[in-house]
Design a protein around this motif. Structure first.
Motif, short mmCIF file in Angstrom:
data_model
loop_
_atom_site.label_atom_id
_atom_site.label_comp_id
_atom_site.label_asym_id
_atom_site.label_seq_id
_atom_site.Cartn_x
_atom_site.Cartn_y
_atom_site.Cartn_z
N LEU A 76 0.82 -1.21 0.00
CA LEU A 76 0.00 0.00 0.00
C LEU A 76 0.85 1.27 0.00
O LEU A 76 0.48 2.27 -0.60
CB LEU A 76 -0.93 0.01 1.22
N ASP A 77 1.99 1.21 0.68
CA ASP A 77 2.86 2.37 0.77
C ASP A 77 3.82 2.48 -0.42
O ASP A 77 4.62 3.40 -0.49
CB ASP A 77 3.69 2.32 2.06
N GLY A 78 3.75 1.51 -1.34
CA GLY A 78 4.63 1.53 -2.50
C GLY A 78 6.08 1.27 -2.11
O GLY A 78 6.99 1.77 -2.76
N GLU A 79 6.29 0.49 -1.05
CA GLU A 79 7.64 0.26 -0.54
C GLU A 79 8.17 -1.14 -0.85
O GLU A 79 9.12 -1.58 -0.25
CB GLU A 79 7.66 0.51 0.97
N CYS A 80 7.56 -1.82 -1.80
CA CYS A 80 8.10 -3.12 -2.20
C CYS A 80 8.47 -3.04 -3.68
O CYS A 80 7.93 -2.22 -4.43
CB CYS A 80 7.12 -4.26 -1.93
N ASN A 81 9.40 -3.88 -4.08
CA ASN A 81 9.83 -3.85 -5.47
C ASN A 81 8.77 -4.48 -6.37
O ASN A 81 7.80 -5.08 -5.91
CB ASN A 81 11.20 -4.52 -5.63
N ASP A 82 8.98 -4.36 -7.68
CA ASP A 82 7.99 -4.85 -8.65
C ASP A 82 7.77 -6.36 -8.53
O ASP A 82 6.64 -6.84 -8.66
CB ASP A 82 8.43 -4.50 -10.07
N LYS A 94 -8.54 1.04 3.10
CA LYS A 94 -9.45 2.03 3.67
C LYS A 94 -8.86 2.66 4.93
O LYS A 94 -8.96 3.86 5.15
CB LYS A 94 -10.81 1.40 3.96
N ILE A 95 -8.25 1.83 5.78
CA ILE A 95 -7.62 2.35 7.00
C ILE A 95 -6.50 3.31 6.65
O ILE A 95 -6.38 4.39 7.23
CB ILE A 95 -7.10 1.19 7.88
N LYS A 96 -5.68 2.94 5.67
CA LYS A 96 -4.58 3.81 5.24
C LYS A 96 -5.12 5.15 4.74
O LYS A 96 -4.58 6.20 5.06
CB LYS A 96 -3.75 3.13 4.16
N GLY A 97 -6.18 5.10 3.95
CA GLY A 97 -6.78 6.34 3.45
C GLY A 97 -7.29 7.22 4.57
O GLY A 97 -7.09 8.44 4.57
N LEU A 129 -6.26 7.18 7.74
CA LEU A 129 -5.11 7.71 8.48
C LEU A 129 -4.45 8.86 7.72
O LEU A 129 -4.04 9.86 8.31
CB LEU A 129 -4.09 6.61 8.74
N SER A 130 -4.36 8.71 6.42
CA SER A 130 -3.74 9.75 5.60
C SER A 130 -4.54 11.05 5.67
O SER A 130 -3.97 12.14 5.80
CB SER A 130 -3.64 9.27 4.15
N ARG A 131 -5.85 10.92 5.60
CA ARG A 131 -6.69 12.13 5.67
C ARG A 131 -6.62 12.78 7.05
O ARG A 131 -6.58 13.99 7.18
CB ARG A 131 -8.14 11.77 5.34
N LYS A 132 -6.59 11.96 8.11
CA LYS A 132 -6.62 12.49 9.47
C LYS A 132 -5.26 12.92 10.00
O LYS A 132 -5.17 13.77 10.87
CB LYS A 132 -7.24 11.46 10.44
N ALA A 160 6.24 8.27 9.43
CA ALA A 160 6.88 7.86 10.69
C ALA A 160 8.38 7.74 10.47
O ALA A 160 8.84 7.42 9.38
CB ALA A 160 6.32 6.52 11.14
N PRO A 161 9.17 7.99 11.51
CA PRO A 161 10.62 7.81 11.40
C PRO A 161 10.95 6.36 11.04
O PRO A 161 10.24 5.43 11.42
CB PRO A 161 11.13 8.13 12.81
N ASP A 162 12.04 6.17 10.29
CA ASP A 162 12.44 4.84 9.83
C ASP A 162 12.60 3.84 10.98
O ASP A 162 12.20 2.69 10.86
CB ASP A 162 13.72 4.91 9.01
N ALA A 163 13.19 4.27 12.09
CA ALA A 163 13.40 3.37 13.22
C ALA A 163 12.07 2.86 13.76
O ALA A 163 11.92 1.69 14.10
CB ALA A 163 14.20 4.06 14.32
N LEU A 164 11.08 3.75 13.85
CA LEU A 164 9.76 3.36 14.33
C LEU A 164 9.11 2.39 13.35
O LEU A 164 8.54 1.37 13.73
CB LEU A 164 8.87 4.58 14.53
N ARG A 165 9.22 2.68 12.07
CA ARG A 165 8.64 1.81 11.04
C ARG A 165 9.26 0.42 11.10
O ARG A 165 8.55 -0.58 11.01
CB ARG A 165 8.83 2.43 9.66
N GLU A 166 10.56 0.34 11.26
CA GLU A 166 11.24 -0.96 11.34
C GLU A 166 10.80 -1.73 12.58
O GLU A 166 10.55 -2.93 12.51
CB GLU A 166 12.76 -0.75 11.36
#
Length: 92
Positions: free
Chosen positions: A16-22, A47-50, A52-55, A61-67
């Motif tokens: 969803l975040d476009g963070e994986c390769n093809d 839907k949840i991502k949408g 969260l993005s709107r709100k 998030a910082p990379d360390a938190l995401r990891e």
């Protein structure tokens, strides 16, 4: 390589975040094209991502938190899967 639902569900947010390769995206999409529970979960997460993005204004998030969160999600899913397997084995 066939993916199980657990692997797909843990990587939905990366997709969803476009963070994986093809290649990864194609494997996930192929699985979801043939697995209605996973495509349903994808729709819910989308839907949840949408929401969260709107709100949250699209803050990242910082990379360390995401990891750390990714690690915890994978650990939780793996633990749940192992516990479920133990229950299934005990019932047999």
């Amino acid at each position: 390589m066939d993916l199980d639902c657990t692997a797909v569900l843990t990587d939905i947010w990366l997709m969803l975040d476009g963070e994986c390769n093809d290649e990864t995206r194609a494997r996930l999409q192929h699985h979801m094209d043939h697995c209605s529970p996973c495509i349903e979960a994808y729709g819910i997460e989308e839907k949840i991502k949408g929401l969260l993005s709107r709100k949250c204004g699209g803050d990242r998030a910082p990379d360390a938190l995401r990891e750390r969160l990714t690690f915890e999600i994978r650990r939780t899913v793996t633990t749940t899967q192992v516990e479920s397997s133990k229950v299934d084995t005990a019932d047999s």
